[in-house]
Design an enzyme around this catalytic site. Structure first.
Site, PDB file in Angstrom:
ATOM      1  CE  LYS A  49      38.756  77.660  -1.976  1.00 56.60           C
ATOM      2  NZ  LYS A  49      39.068  78.181  -3.312  1.00 56.60           N
ATOM      3  CD  GLN A  93      42.428  78.674  -4.618  1.00 55.83           C
ATOM      4  OE1 GLN A  93      41.532  77.866  -4.409  1.00 55.83           O
ATOM      5  NE2 GLN A  93      42.324  79.937  -4.255  1.00 55.83           N
ATOM      6  CG  ASP A 116      35.723  77.856  -7.972  1.00 49.88           C
ATOM      7  OD1 ASP A 116      35.442  78.246  -6.824  1.00 49.88           O
ATOM      8  OD2 ASP A 116      36.826  77.399  -8.293  1.00 49.88           O
TER       9      ASP A 116
HETATM   10  N1  GUN Z   1      41.137  82.457  -5.978  1.00 56.94           N
HETATM   11  C1  GUN Z   1      40.583  83.409  -5.191  1.00 56.94           C
HETATM   12  N2  GUN Z   1      39.302  83.086  -4.906  1.00 56.94           N
HETATM   13  C2  GUN Z   1      39.040  81.922  -5.536  1.00 56.94           C
HETATM   14  C3  GUN Z   1      37.892  81.092  -5.610  1.00 56.94           C
HETATM   15  O1  GUN Z   1      36.827  81.364  -5.055  1.00 56.94           O
HETATM   16  N3  GUN Z   1      38.027  79.957  -6.350  1.00 56.94           N
HETATM   17  C4  GUN Z   1      39.187  79.637  -6.995  1.00 56.94           C
HETATM   18  N4  GUN Z   1      39.217  78.510  -7.706  1.00 56.94           N
HETATM   19  N5  GUN Z   1      40.266  80.386  -6.942  1.00 56.94           N
HETATM   20  C5  GUN Z   1      40.193  81.522  -6.217  1.00 56.94           C
END
Ligand code: GUN
Length: 278
Positions: A49, A93, A116
């Site tokens: 990311k 996350q 998100d």
């Molecule tokens: N953990 C697994 N997929 C995601 C996601 O798309 N966003 C976040 N914040 N955590 C995750």
């Protein structure tokens, strides 16, 4: 023989467009990336990311907190980031260590910075069909389906998995495009039979080799959201690729399918957050 959907190429196009817009409008955009603890997979996702931010011209600010961080400490950080004018988007996350209630953290993030789209306010907007923030993985899947030129309206779509992050919003986006949608899960009776009806089959189960050829209709579009490790430790999806690929019209590989698209959609949301905040 299926055509392989190249998620890397489609995601690169999306990121190029985002970068061009940011440069054209001279935007200064900040994304806070919060990671708690030592989850190896989370570390890989967070690094990817941050890399995507760099490609797009978005500033990323990493907050790496120790495994023993308390819920109160994390809530305090979220409060600080909510107030910070240089931060347009906040990404915490998941998963979080067990002493922290994930729902409580997500609900504390300002809905205007919830890139998100996990906050109940944003989830509700997705349900209604009037939303600014895309649910990242489902929106990435929609872009991949669109890239094939496949018509969605009126088609039988089957989603395997009912998570809040993927399965449920995935069904909503397909429904918004007039598909007939079925969501399958661990209690579904005769799963193979239901899946065989699908013109478009989306698997978000999290189990290697879960989708076998007998579950796939000839000519179906098969989208694999799974991100698993097989017995040899190799990254693989939910779909038994070698036997399903000959039956499908289009199929996504793992890696290089849905994964890169999820991150591209996160970048899109971060740009949107900036625009909404002015
Ligand atoms: N953990 C697994 N997929 C995601 C996601 O798309 N966003 C976040 N914040 N955590 C995750």
């Amino acid at each position: 023989m299926a055509k392989i959907i190249d998620g890397k190429a489609v995601s690169q196009q999306v990121k190029d467009e985002i970068r061009a817009e940011i440069e054209r409008d001279g935007l200064s955009i900040g994304l806070a990336v919060v990671i708690v603890g030592n989850n190896q997979a989370s570390r890989v996702y967070v690094n990817n990311k941050k890399k995507a931010c760099e490609v797009c011209g978005i500033k990323s600010y990493e907050y790496a907190l120790p495994e023993e961080t308390t819920e109160e400490q994390l809530l305090e950080l979220v409060d600080t980031l909510n107030e910070d004018k240089n931060i347009n988007g906040i990404l915490v996350q998941l998963p979080l260590p067990k002493q922290i209630n994930e729902e409580k953290i997500i609900e504390r993030i300002s809905p205007e910075k919830d890139v998100d789209a996990f906050h109940a306010t944003n989830v509700g907007k997705i349900m209604i069909g009037n939303y600014a923030f895309l649910p990242c993985t489902p929106a990435g899947v929609m872009e991949l389906i669109h890239s094939t030129g496949t018509e969605i309206s009126g088609k039988e779509c089957v989603v395997i998995g009912r998570s809040n992050i993927v399965g449920k919003p995935m069904a909503m986006l397909l429904l918004h495009e007039n598909a007939t949608v079925t969501i399958c899960h661990s209690r579904t009776k005769d799963l193979a039979e239901v899946c065989r009806r699908a013109d478009i089959l989306v698997s978000a189960v999290g189990k290697a080799d879960f989708v076998t050829a007998d579950m796939v209709k000839d000519g179906a579009v098969v989208i694999d959201v799974g991100m698993n490790r097989n017995a040899e430790g190799k990254l693989c999806g939910d779909v038994k690729y070698d036997e399903v690929e000959p039956k499908a019209s289009y199929i996504t590989p793992v890696p290089g399918g849905v994964g890169p698209m999820t991150i591209a959609m996160l970048m899109k949301n971060t740009l949107m957050a900036k625009k909404l905040q002015g």
